[in-house]
Design a protein around this motif. Sequence first.
Motif, PDB file in Angstrom:
ATOM      1  N   VAL A   1       0.862  -1.198   0.000  1.00 39.70           N
ATOM      2  CA  VAL A   1       0.000   0.000   0.000  1.00 39.70           C
ATOM      3  C   VAL A   1       0.891   1.238   0.000  1.00 39.70           C
ATOM      4  CG1 VAL A   1      -1.935  -1.082   1.201  1.00 39.70           C
ATOM      5  CG2 VAL A   1      -0.117   0.023   2.525  1.00 39.70           C
ATOM      6  N   TRP A   2       0.348   2.351  -0.480  1.00 39.38           N
ATOM      7  CA  TRP A   2       1.192   3.556  -0.550  1.00 39.38           C
ATOM      8  C   TRP A   2       0.396   4.810  -0.135  1.00 39.38           C
ATOM      9  CZ3 TRP A   2       6.056   3.428  -0.095  1.00 39.38           C
ATOM     10  CH2 TRP A   2       6.856   4.533  -0.393  1.00 39.38           C
TER      11      TRP A   2
ATOM     12  N   ASN B   1      -0.158  -3.276 -10.196  1.00 37.45           N
ATOM     13  CA  ASN B   1      -0.444  -3.087  -8.771  1.00 37.45           C
ATOM     14  C   ASN B   1       0.097  -1.737  -8.273  1.00 37.45           C
ATOM     15  OD1 ASN B   1      -1.706  -5.500  -8.628  1.00 37.45           O
ATOM     16  ND2 ASN B   1       0.135  -6.646  -7.993  1.00 37.45           N
TER      17      ASN B   1
ATOM     18  N   ARG C   1      -2.018   1.211  -6.432  1.00 31.01           N
ATOM     19  CA  ARG C   1      -1.649   1.713  -5.107  1.00 31.01           C
ATOM     20  C   ARG C   1      -1.488   3.235  -5.088  1.00 31.01           C
ATOM     21  NH1 ARG C   1       2.900  -2.697  -4.753  1.00 31.01           N
ATOM     22  NH2 ARG C   1       1.317  -4.168  -5.398  1.00 31.01           N
TER      23      ARG C   1
ATOM     24  N   THR D   1      -4.378  -7.348  -2.214  1.00 30.04           N
ATOM     25  CA  THR D   1      -4.344  -5.983  -1.660  1.00 30.04           C
ATOM     26  C   THR D   1      -4.810  -4.961  -2.695  1.00 30.04           C
ATOM     27  OG1 THR D   1      -1.997  -6.064  -2.068  1.00 30.04           O
ATOM     28  CG2 THR D   1      -2.691  -6.024   0.247  1.00 30.04           C
ATOM     29  N   SER D   2      -4.490  -5.227  -3.961  1.00 32.77           N
ATOM     30  CA  SER D   2      -4.947  -4.289  -4.998  1.00 32.77           C
ATOM     31  C   SER D   2      -6.463  -4.289  -5.071  1.00 32.77           C
ATOM     32  CB  SER D   2      -4.374  -4.676  -6.357  1.00 32.77           C
ATOM     33  OG  SER D   2      -2.995  -4.409  -6.358  1.00 32.77           O
TER      34      SER D   2
ATOM     35  N   GLN E   1      -7.700  -2.339  -2.319  1.00 33.28           N
ATOM     36  CA  GLN E   1      -7.528  -0.896  -2.530  1.00 33.28           C
ATOM     37  C   GLN E   1      -8.541  -0.334  -3.527  1.00 33.28           C
ATOM     38  OE1 GLN E   1      -3.277   0.514  -2.564  1.00 33.28           O
ATOM     39  NE2 GLN E   1      -2.939  -1.644  -2.112  1.00 33.28           N
TER      40      GLN E   1
END
Length: 670
Positions: free
Chosen positions: A36-37, A158, A162, A267-268, A271
Motif C-alpha cells: 500500500v502507498w 499493482n 496503489r 491488496t490491490s 484498494q
Amino acid sequence: MSRARLPNLGWLVVGYGITVLLGRLTVGGPGTLSLVWPAAGVAAAWFWSLTPVASRRRILIDYVALAGITFIVLLATAATWTMALDRALGAVLQFLVMVEVLRRTATSRDALGRPVMANLADLGRLTAVAAVGALVNTLVALVVLLPDGEVAWSDAVNLWTRQVAGVVCLGLPLLVLWHGDDRSRRSGRFGLMAVGATSAVVFGAAFWWFSGTPLGYALLVPSIAAGTLLRPAGAAAHGVISATAAVCFTLAGSGPFSRALAGEAYTSIAQLCAMLIVVTGLSLSLVRAESRQLADRLAERARDSEVRLDEVSTIIETVHDGIVVIKQDGSVPLANPAGLQLVGAALAEQDESPAAGSYRTFHADGRPLTRDDRPSLLAMRTGEVVVQTVTQRADGRPDRVLRVIATPIDGPAEDPQRRVVVVLTDVTLVDEERRSLASFAGIVAHDLLNPIGVVDGWAEALQEAFEDHGVVTSDVGSPMVERVRRSARSMQHFVQDLLAFTTARDRAIEPRPVDLSLLVGELAALRRDVTPAAGGPAIEVSPLPRVFVDPFLMRQLFDNLLGNAVKYVAPGTVPHVCVDSVPGPAGFATLRVTDNGIGIPEGERDKVFDEFQRLQPEGYSGTGLGLAICRRIIERHGGHIWVESAPDQPGSRFAFDLPLTASSLAASPG
Ligand code: ADP
C-alpha cells in the motif's frame, strides 16, 4: 515561503515521511515494492496545498524534499539503491505532472488559488489527475526496474493501483477536510451515530464474524449512509477511516479480499474497494451539499425578489400618478388605485370600463379624441412612446386635464404580446394656473396698451397743431396735454395696483398685534382730507378690536375698501361709510365696511373678487384689481371675505374675518 503554506506544510512533510515508512512496512521482502502507498495521498495534499500559491521555482525545494525523504526512507528500509533512486524519481515526476495538469484544469479554487473540492466535477477531475500522475510514476518503474528484473509487469499494474488509491483514499479526503467544506454546517449527531453504527455492523460482519464470505459489496452501504447523512467533511473522514480499515484488515489476512486471489493482487482488489468506498461517500455528500447550496441560493433569491416586489407594489399603489398596463388584446393586467380612478375618466382607453361612457375626451386644441388617436393605441401601433395632454369632460363635473405618457414594452417570453404602460398625471391645476397667468398677462398688456395709445394719439395731435400753426394756444394745447396726463395717471394707477397685487400675493407676512381703531381712523382722516369741503365723505369708525395681522397689508386692505366705498356712489350722493366689527368665528373678529353706494347685484357678488373684474367700466375709474388684492390679503390671514347688501339702505357691506391672536392665525389654513 508564503504565510499561507506554513500551517499545513510541516505536518505534510512529517506525514509524508511517516506514511512512506508505513508503506515500506508492507513490503513482501527485500527488493520488492510496498503493498500500500498512503504516502501518495499525503504528497498529493502537500503539493495541492502549494498550487498555485508557490511559483514553480519555489516549489522546486518541495520536490527536492519529496525525493530526499523517499530515497532515505527506502534505503533505510532495505530497498536497493536502484529502487530507492527509481522511487524518488517516480514520486517527483508523478507530482510534477499532477501539479502541472492541475494548473490547467477548471477545478474549483479557494481565494489563494488552491484546488478545493466543491462539487462532483471537482471529484472527477482530481481523481483523473491522480490517475495520470500515478501512470507517470508507474512508467518510471517500468523503464528503470523492469529491465533489471526488479519488478514484473503485474507489479506495475499493482503499483498504479496503489498510487491512485493512495491519492483517492487519503489525498482527496484531506483536501475536503482542510478546504472543501462549509464549516458553519456540521454533520448532525443523528447522522454521525447512524453512520458509525452501520459501519461497525457491516465492517464487523465482513472482516470479523463472516470473514472470508464475499461480502465486499456490503462495504458500500456505510459509504452510502455517510454520503446521504453527513456533510462532505464527515463523509471524507468516514472514507479515510473505512478505507484504512478495509486495507489493514486485508493485510492482516481477514475479510472478503484476503483469499480472493493468490499473491499480491488481493491488496490491490482491497484498494480498489477502498477507493470505491471513499468515492461513493464523497460523491453522494458533494451532490447533496451542492443541491443544498443551490436551494439556499434559490430561497435567498426568492426572498430578495419578494421584498423587492413588495417595495415596488407599495410604490405603485401609493403614487399619485395613475399607472395602467394595457395588453394588445385590450386586457388590463395592472392598474394602480390612482390609475383606476383616472382611467375610467381618462382617455376612455377602455370602452369596456363602466365610467368610460360618461366621459368625453378631447385633444388640448379642443378636437375630440377619436379611438385611433388614443395614446395607448397609438403607442401599441407605432411601437413608440406617445406623450399627449388631453381634457376629460363629464356632465356635472369640472373639466380634468391629464398628461398621458404611453410607453410600449415587450411582454415576457411566456406571453409575448406587446403591452403599453400608460402613466396618467392630473395636471388640471397646473393647466388652470397656466391659463390664468396667460390671461393675466393678456389683460395687463391690453390695459397698458390702451392709455399708451391715448398718450401717443394726443401727443401726435399736439405735434400736428405745432406743425400747422407754429404756435399752439393754451385753450387748444391744454386739453390735449390734460388728456395725455390723464392717461399717464391711469397707467400709473394700473402699475401701482399691479405692484400691490403681487405684494399682497407674494410678500412674506409679518404679523403683529395691530390696533385697528387707530389704523382705520388714520385712513378715514386721510380720505376726509382729500375733499375737506362740505359734501366730502362721512366716514364713521366704531371701536375696533386689536387683531394679529400684518400692518402693511392691513393698510392696503382698508385703503382699498374705503376707496371703493367712497368711489362707487351714485352721482350727487354724499358718501357715507361706516366701519364696525362683530364677533366672528372662534379666534376671529368680523370687520364690516358699509356704504350707501350703488350696491352690487346679487349675481355679481362673487365675481367682483376676481382679478380685472369691473362692473362699471364707464363713469368710475379703476383697474379691477382692488378687491382681488383684498381677498388675497384676507386669505393669507386665514380669513374669508364676502359682500352683501347694506341693511336698511341702498349700498354694499363688505365683511371679512381677521385673527385676534397669534395662535388663531397659526391654526388657520391660510
Ligand atoms: P376697481 O375698483 O379698480 O374697478 P375693484 O376690484 O376694487 O376694482 O372692484 C371691482 C368691481 O367691484 C368694481 O369695478 C365695481 O364695479 C365693484 N365694486 C367694488 N366696490 C364696490 C362698492 N363699494 N360698491 C359698489 N360696487 C363696488
